[in-house]
Scaffold this motif. Structure first.
Motif, PDB file in Angstrom:
ATOM      1  N   LEU A   1      -2.600   6.076 -11.101  1.00 48.06           N
ATOM      2  CA  LEU A   1      -1.457   6.065 -10.176  1.00 48.06           C
ATOM      3  C   LEU A   1      -1.886   5.707  -8.754  1.00 48.06           C
ATOM      4  O   LEU A   1      -1.170   4.982  -8.057  1.00 48.06           O
ATOM      5  N   ALA A   2      -3.034   6.198  -8.319  1.00 49.17           N
ATOM      6  CA  ALA A   2      -3.521   5.873  -6.972  1.00 49.17           C
ATOM      7  C   ALA A   2      -3.828   4.376  -6.854  1.00 49.17           C
ATOM      8  O   ALA A   2      -3.464   3.742  -5.857  1.00 49.17           O
ATOM      9  N   VAL A   3      -4.475   3.813  -7.860  1.00 47.53           N
ATOM     10  CA  VAL A   3      -4.759   2.372  -7.850  1.00 47.53           C
ATOM     11  C   VAL A   3      -3.453   1.579  -7.846  1.00 47.53           C
ATOM     12  O   VAL A   3      -3.311   0.586  -7.123  1.00 47.53           O
ATOM     13  N   TYR A   4      -2.477   2.015  -8.622  1.00 49.85           N
ATOM     14  CA  TYR A   4      -1.174   1.343  -8.669  1.00 49.85           C
ATOM     15  C   TYR A   4      -0.491   1.359  -7.300  1.00 49.85           C
ATOM     16  O   TYR A   4       0.029   0.348  -6.841  1.00 49.85           O
ATOM     17  N   MET A   5      -0.525   2.509  -6.639  1.00 50.96           N
ATOM     18  CA  MET A   5       0.112   2.609  -5.314  1.00 50.96           C
ATOM     19  C   MET A   5      -0.594   1.732  -4.293  1.00 50.96           C
ATOM     20  O   MET A   5       0.052   1.103  -3.450  1.00 50.96           O
ATOM     21  N   VAL A   6      -1.921   1.672  -4.343  1.00 54.16           N
ATOM     22  CA  VAL A   6      -2.659   0.806  -3.424  1.00 54.16           C
ATOM     23  C   VAL A   6      -2.332  -0.648  -3.716  1.00 54.16           C
ATOM     24  O   VAL A   6      -2.136  -1.450  -2.789  1.00 54.16           O
TER      25      VAL A   6
ATOM     26  N   ARG B   1       0.895  -1.815  -2.207  1.00 49.19           N
ATOM     27  CA  ARG B   1       0.903  -1.934  -0.756  1.00 49.19           C
ATOM     28  C   ARG B   1       0.177  -3.176  -0.246  1.00 49.19           C
ATOM     29  O   ARG B   1       0.200  -3.450   0.936  1.00 49.19           O
ATOM     30  N   THR B   2      -0.502  -3.905  -1.129  1.00 47.79           N
ATOM     31  CA  THR B   2      -1.217  -5.099  -0.698  1.00 47.79           C
ATOM     32  C   THR B   2      -0.572  -6.339  -1.298  1.00 47.79           C
ATOM     33  O   THR B   2       0.053  -6.287  -2.351  1.00 47.79           O
ATOM     34  N   ARG B   3      -0.743  -7.459  -0.619  1.00 48.66           N
ATOM     35  CA  ARG B   3      -0.142  -8.705  -1.086  1.00 48.66           C
ATOM     36  C   ARG B   3      -0.758  -9.162  -2.414  1.00 48.66           C
ATOM     37  O   ARG B   3      -0.052  -9.522  -3.347  1.00 48.66           O
ATOM     38  N   ARG B   4      -2.081  -9.150  -2.500  1.00 52.51           N
ATOM     39  CA  ARG B   4      -2.734  -9.588  -3.736  1.00 52.51           C
ATOM     40  C   ARG B   4      -2.439  -8.639  -4.891  1.00 52.51           C
ATOM     41  O   ARG B   4      -2.245  -9.065  -6.019  1.00 52.51           O
ATOM     42  N   GLY B   5      -2.433  -7.350  -4.597  1.00 48.88           N
ATOM     43  CA  GLY B   5      -2.123  -6.374  -5.632  1.00 48.88           C
ATOM     44  C   GLY B   5      -0.712  -6.544  -6.152  1.00 48.88           C
ATOM     45  O   GLY B   5      -0.467  -6.483  -7.364  1.00 48.88           O
ATOM     46  N   SER B   6       0.236  -6.760  -5.250  1.00 44.81           N
ATOM     47  CA  SER B   6       1.622  -6.972  -5.667  1.00 44.81           C
ATOM     48  C   SER B   6       1.755  -8.235  -6.505  1.00 44.81           C
ATOM     49  O   SER B   6       2.507  -8.265  -7.481  1.00 44.81           O
TER      50      SER B   6
ATOM     51  N   ALA C   1       8.046  -9.327  -4.175  1.00 44.88           N
ATOM     52  CA  ALA C   1       8.885  -8.808  -3.090  1.00 44.88           C
ATOM     53  C   ALA C   1       9.117  -7.318  -3.302  1.00 44.88           C
ATOM     54  O   ALA C   1       9.001  -6.810  -4.407  1.00 44.88           O
ATOM     55  N   ARG C   2       9.461  -6.640  -2.206  1.00 48.76           N
ATOM     56  CA  ARG C   2       9.745  -5.213  -2.275  1.00 48.76           C
ATOM     57  C   ARG C   2      10.970  -4.930  -1.416  1.00 48.76           C
ATOM     58  O   ARG C   2      11.167  -5.547  -0.378  1.00 48.76           O
TER      59      ARG C   2
END
Length: 173
Positions: A70-75, A78-83, A90-91
């Motif tokens: 869950l922590a990795v998912y939340m990080v 919050r980042t462009r590459r992660g999203s 988009a968020r």
């Protein structure tokens, strides 16, 4: 004829374009890659089924693994590459979320946490043997099969309604 539109027509067209882009952003925020649902379903299944097969001593380790996931998912959110990796280009802005939905969601999360606490404290496997495995299969199957549809419908409930075709406001504004 003049090349310029009257100011009122141009302003209406620009507002319509802004609304279309906002709607497109809301639709794109509801998308997520299928693999995200599968990973969370596997983690949920492991959390529920492993104590049935390996005993209660694995529960703390699985809890830590789910916490890290869950922590990795939340990080990543919050980042462009992660999203991008998650498939969420988009968020939604906080101002786009209905206050009534936010209150309802917080209350629901609180009730689920309290119910989970009491089930974990007093319930255990009192229902029948391998109840965690059965619950894991049902919840994970639902998450994999209907996860994107549930996410899309929750997003549509969460977003504030904008102007309809008649130009009148509706919804929670």
């Amino acid at each position: 004829m003049s090349d310029h539109l009257p100011r009122a027509d141009e302003a209406a067209r620009l507002l319509h374009d802004v609304d279309q882009r906002r709607d497109q952003g809301a639709r794109e925020s509801a998308r997520e890659s299928r693999w995200v649902s599968v990973v969370f379903a596997i983690a949920l299944f492991a959390q529920l089924a492993a104590p049935d097969f390996f005993g209660e001593e694995v529960r703390p380790w699985l809890s830590w693994a789910v916490f890290v996931l869950l922590a990795v998912y939340m990080v990543m959110l919050r980042t462009r590459r992660g999203s991008d990796l998650l498939g969420r280009p988009a968020r939604l802005r906080k101002s786009e979320i209905s206050p009534q939905f936010a209150k309802f969601a917080r209350l629901t999360i609180l009730l689920v946490m309290v119910a989970g606490f009491f089930v974990a404290l007093y319930g255990g496997n009192l229902l029948f043997p391998y109840a965690g495995t059965v619950l894991g299969v049902v919840l994970c199957g639902g998450l994999i099969a209907f996860g994107p549809a549930w996410q899309k419908s929750l997003n549509s409930l969460a977003t504030r309604d904008r102007q309809d075709s008649g130009g009148t406001l509706r919804g929670s504004r």
